[in-house]
Design a protein around this motif. Structure first.
Motif, PDB file in Angstrom:
ATOM      1  N   HIS A 181      14.547   9.062  48.801  1.00 46.71           N
ATOM      2  CA  HIS A 181      13.547   8.554  47.866  1.00 46.71           C
ATOM      3  C   HIS A 181      12.344   9.481  47.720  1.00 46.71           C
ATOM      4  N   TYR A 182      12.456  10.706  48.252  1.00 49.46           N
ATOM      5  CA  TYR A 182      11.354  11.659  48.177  1.00 49.46           C
ATOM      6  C   TYR A 182      11.921  13.040  47.890  1.00 49.46           C
TER       7      TYR A 182
ATOM      8  N   ILE B   8      -2.223   1.244  56.254  1.00 49.77           N
ATOM      9  CA  ILE B   8      -0.928   0.808  55.745  1.00 49.77           C
ATOM     10  C   ILE B   8       0.018   1.999  55.830  1.00 49.77           C
ATOM     11  N   LEU B   9       1.100   1.843  56.572  1.00 49.09           N
ATOM     12  CA  LEU B   9       2.130   2.875  56.645  1.00 49.09           C
ATOM     13  C   LEU B   9       3.290   2.464  55.756  1.00 49.09           C
ATOM     14  N   ARG B  10       3.687   3.355  54.873  1.00 49.31           N
ATOM     15  CA  ARG B  10       4.835   3.106  54.001  1.00 49.31           C
ATOM     16  C   ARG B  10       5.875   4.166  54.307  1.00 49.31           C
TER      17      ARG B  10
ATOM     18  N   VAL C 126      -0.717   5.528  53.958  1.00 49.68           N
ATOM     19  CA  VAL C 126       0.014   6.730  54.354  1.00 49.68           C
ATOM     20  C   VAL C 126       1.480   6.558  53.959  1.00 49.68           C
ATOM     21  N   ASN C 127       1.979   7.515  53.202  1.00 50.41           N
ATOM     22  CA  ASN C 127       3.402   7.545  52.857  1.00 50.41           C
ATOM     23  C   ASN C 127       4.048   8.610  53.726  1.00 50.41           C
ATOM     24  N   LEU C 128       5.130   8.241  54.416  1.00 55.36           N
ATOM     25  CA  LEU C 128       5.820   9.203  55.255  1.00 55.36           C
ATOM     26  C   LEU C 128       7.305   8.912  55.274  1.00 55.36           C
ATOM     27  N   LEU C 129       8.065   9.952  55.584  1.00 59.57           N
ATOM     28  CA  LEU C 129       9.511   9.771  55.660  1.00 59.57           C
ATOM     29  C   LEU C 129       9.880   8.978  56.899  1.00 59.57           C
TER      30      LEU C 129
ATOM     31  N   VAL D  24      11.024  17.288  46.499  1.00 57.36           N
ATOM     32  CA  VAL D  24      10.120  18.388  46.185  1.00 57.36           C
ATOM     33  C   VAL D  24      10.926  19.384  45.369  1.00 57.36           C
ATOM     34  N   GLY D  25      10.387  19.783  44.259  1.00 59.81           N
ATOM     35  CA  GLY D  25      11.065  20.760  43.428  1.00 59.81           C
ATOM     36  C   GLY D  25      12.401  20.288  42.896  1.00 59.81           C
ATOM     37  N   GLY D  26      12.552  18.986  42.712  1.00 58.24           N
ATOM     38  CA  GLY D  26      13.773  18.442  42.133  1.00 58.24           C
ATOM     39  C   GLY D  26      14.898  18.217  43.124  1.00 58.24           C
ATOM     40  N   GLU D  27      14.629  18.399  44.413  1.00 53.09           N
ATOM     41  CA  GLU D  27      15.655  18.178  45.422  1.00 53.09           C
ATOM     42  C   GLU D  27      15.145  17.191  46.462  1.00 53.09           C
ATOM     43  N   THR D  28      15.929  16.141  46.705  1.00 56.37           N
ATOM     44  CA  THR D  28      15.498  15.146  47.688  1.00 56.37           C
ATOM     45  C   THR D  28      15.594  15.726  49.096  1.00 56.37           C
ATOM     46  N   PHE D  29      14.843  15.135  49.990  1.00 56.47           N
ATOM     47  CA  PHE D  29      14.909  15.558  51.388  1.00 56.47           C
ATOM     48  C   PHE D  29      16.282  15.257  51.967  1.00 56.47           C
ATOM     49  N   ALA D  30      16.945  14.218  51.492  1.00 58.72           N
ATOM     50  CA  ALA D  30      18.300  13.916  51.961  1.00 58.72           C
ATOM     51  C   ALA D  30      19.257  15.032  51.563  1.00 58.72           C
ATOM     52  N   ALA D  31      19.137  15.531  50.333  1.00 63.85           N
ATOM     53  CA  ALA D  31      20.001  16.620  49.885  1.00 63.85           C
ATOM     54  C   ALA D  31      19.710  17.894  50.659  1.00 63.85           C
ATOM     55  N   LYS D  32      18.430  18.163  50.926  1.00 64.40           N
ATOM     56  CA  LYS D  32      18.062  19.340  51.713  1.00 64.40           C
ATOM     57  C   LYS D  32      18.659  19.251  53.122  1.00 64.40           C
ATOM     58  N   ALA D  33      18.579  18.081  53.730  1.00 68.00           N
ATOM     59  CA  ALA D  33      19.116  17.894  55.082  1.00 68.00           C
ATOM     60  C   ALA D  33      20.636  18.070  55.089  1.00 68.00           C
ATOM     61  N   ALA D  34      21.301  17.552  54.065  1.00 64.38           N
ATOM     62  CA  ALA D  34      22.750  17.679  53.973  1.00 64.38           C
ATOM     63  C   ALA D  34      23.153  19.145  53.809  1.00 64.38           C
ATOM     64  N   ALA D  35      22.431  19.872  52.966  1.00 67.18           N
ATOM     65  CA  ALA D  35      22.733  21.281  52.748  1.00 67.18           C
ATOM     66  C   ALA D  35      22.492  22.090  54.020  1.00 67.18           C
ATOM     67  N   LYS D  36      21.446  21.729  54.737  1.00 74.11           N
ATOM     68  CA  LYS D  36      21.125  22.431  55.979  1.00 74.11           C
ATOM     69  C   LYS D  36      22.199  22.203  57.040  1.00 74.11           C
TER      70      LYS D  36
END
Length: 69
Positions: free
Chosen positions: A50-51, A42-44, A6-9, A53-65
């Motif tokens: 590091h993840y 196995i949890l990763r 399982v891959n998760l944030l 969607v559509g060319g935008e990382t979740f970190a960038a999405k969170a920062a923009a939000k």
């Protein structure tokens, strides 16, 4: 021996991850009759940077939000 990966944030509590492992194990036993002691999970965890969607990382999405709030 079933192996579940399982891959998760990052960011979930230890209790949430423990519940996930328990429920995946239970589902595997019920679905294919695997002996409990043979089920491996196995949890990763990934950093939001590091993840993407559509060319935008979740970190960038969170920062923009957070900038909008």
């Amino acid at each position: 021996m079933p192996i579940i990966e399982v891959n998760l944030l990052e960011g979930r509590t230890p209790e949430a991850k423990e519940k996930l492992v328990q429920e995946l194990t239970k589902a595997t036993i019920e679905a294919i009759g695997a002996p409990r002691e043979s089920v491996r999970v196995i949890l990763r965890e990934m950093a939001p940077a590091h993840y993407s969607v559509g060319g935008e990382t979740f970190a960038a999405k969170a920062a923009a939000k957070s900038e909008v709030s």
